[in-house]
Design an enzyme around this catalytic site. Sequence first.
Site, PDB file in Angstrom:
ATOM      1  CG  ASP A   1      -0.316  -0.503   2.496  1.00 16.84           C
ATOM      2  OD1 ASP A   1       0.926  -0.516   2.577  1.00 16.84           O
ATOM      3  OD2 ASP A   1      -1.052  -0.884   3.414  1.00 16.84           O
TER       4      ASP A   1
ATOM      5  CG  ASN B   1      -8.680  -1.143  12.224  1.00 20.87           C
ATOM      6  OD1 ASN B   1      -7.761  -1.827  11.787  1.00 20.87           O
ATOM      7  ND2 ASN B   1      -9.130  -0.083  11.582  1.00 20.87           N
TER       8      ASN B   1
ATOM      9  CG  HIS C   1      -5.800  -2.097   9.027  1.00 16.47           C
ATOM     10  ND1 HIS C   1      -5.805  -0.739   9.248  1.00 16.47           N
ATOM     11  CD2 HIS C   1      -4.502  -2.460   9.189  1.00 16.47           C
ATOM     12  CE1 HIS C   1      -4.589  -0.309   9.517  1.00 16.47           C
ATOM     13  NE2 HIS C   1      -3.777  -1.335   9.492  1.00 16.47           N
TER      14      HIS C   1
ATOM     15  CD  GLU D   1      -8.635   1.182   7.878  1.00 17.35           C
ATOM     16  OE1 GLU D   1      -8.504   0.238   8.684  1.00 17.35           O
ATOM     17  OE2 GLU D   1      -8.038   2.253   8.016  1.00 17.35           O
TER      18      GLU D   1
HETATM   19  C1  F6R Z   1       1.463  -1.467   6.088  1.00 15.08           C
HETATM   20  C2  F6R Z   1       0.217  -2.161   6.276  1.00 15.08           C
HETATM   21  C3  F6R Z   1      -0.556  -2.094   7.552  1.00 15.08           C
HETATM   22  C4  F6R Z   1       0.281  -2.460   8.780  1.00 15.08           C
HETATM   23  C5  F6R Z   1      -0.558  -2.374  10.047  1.00 15.08           C
HETATM   24  C6  F6R Z   1       0.276  -2.594  11.291  1.00 15.08           C
HETATM   25  O1  F6R Z   1       1.962  -1.672   4.791  1.00 15.08           O
HETATM   26  O2  F6R Z   1      -0.206  -2.765   5.363  1.00 15.08           O
HETATM   27  O3  F6R Z   1      -1.657  -2.969   7.468  1.00 15.08           O
HETATM   28  O4  F6R Z   1       0.794  -3.738   8.631  1.00 15.08           O
HETATM   29  O5  F6R Z   1      -1.178  -1.120  10.137  1.00 15.08           O
HETATM   30  O6  F6R Z   1       1.187  -1.537  11.425  1.00 15.08           O
HETATM   31  P1  F6R Z   1       2.310  -1.551  12.537  1.00 15.08           P
HETATM   32  O7  F6R Z   1       3.248  -2.649  12.187  1.00 15.08           O
HETATM   33  O8  F6R Z   1       2.961  -0.199  12.448  1.00 15.08           O
HETATM   34  O9  F6R Z   1       1.631  -1.782  13.845  1.00 15.08           O
END
Ligand code: F6R
Length: 239
Positions: free
Chosen positions: A67, A136, A138, A143
Site C-alpha cells: 500500500d 482494528n 485491518h 479497513e
Molecule cells: C502497512 C500495512 C498495515 C500495517 C498495520 C500494522 O503496509 O499494510 O496494514 O501492517 O497497520 O502496522 P504496525 O506494524 O505499524 O503496527
Amino acid sequence: MEIFITEDYGQMSRKAAEIIAAQINSNSSSVIGFATGSTPVGTYKELIRMNSEGSLDFSGVTTFNLDEYFPIKGDDPQSYRQFMYENLFSHINVNKNNVNLLNGEAEDWEKEAAEYEEKIKRAGGIDLQILGIGNNGHIAFNEPAESFSRWTSLIKLTQDTINANARFFGKEEDVPKKALSMGIGSIMAAKKIIMLVSGKSKADAFSKAFYGDITPQVPASVLQFHQNVTLVADKEANF
Ligand code: F6R
C-alpha cells in the site's frame, strides 16, 4: 495454519526473517510482497544482515508493496516508498527495476491500481506475502467494512488508523485520509502468507482475527480461509 509464538520482538523478527530467507533460497526469483509499519522493521534488519553476510541474495527477487498513502509525493519522508528504501531496499542487492510500489502521485488512481494488479499477474503472482495487522484488524489498508474488497483500490482510512499512524506524522491532521491498497482478493491470491504480530496492543485484533468469526468487520479474519498462512507472534500479542 502454522503458528510460532516467540519470547519477544527480537525472536519474532529472526524467525520471520528465516522464513523469508528460506523462500528466497529455495527460489532465487521469488516474488515477495512487503509490508511497511513498525512490526516488520526488525525483520528487515535481519534480512539486511543476512544479505551483507552473503547468506541471502536478493538479485533475482521481485517485490510488491501492499500500500501507499494517497495522495503523497514519492520523496515525502512519510511515504511508504521512502520507508521501504530506508528500511530495506537501499541496503540489499535487490534490482531496483524489480521493485514495485504503488504510486501515491498517480493522476488516475484507477489506472494505477489496474496496472499494479496486471504487474503482479505478469510476475507470476506473489510467492510470499508479508503482513502486519492493524489494531482494528485491518490488513494492508483494508479497513473493517461491510464486504471484503477485491483488488487494489483507493481506500478511505478510518479514524482508528489515522490516529495509529499519527505517530509517524507528528500531528493527526497531517496523516493522509486515503490510501491505495492491495485488496483482500489480491492478498488472498498470494501462494504463502506470513503475518507478524507484536505487542499487547495487537492481542485483541489477533484473537478476533484467528479465533473469531470470519467477517469483513475484522478483515484479517479472512486469512482463516487461506491454505498456507504462517503466524509469527510474540508472547505479548498472544492474548
Ligand atoms: C502497512 C500495512 C498495515 C500495517 C498495520 C500494522 O503496509 O499494510 O496494514 O501492517 O497497520 O502496522 P504496525 O506494524 O505499524 O503496527
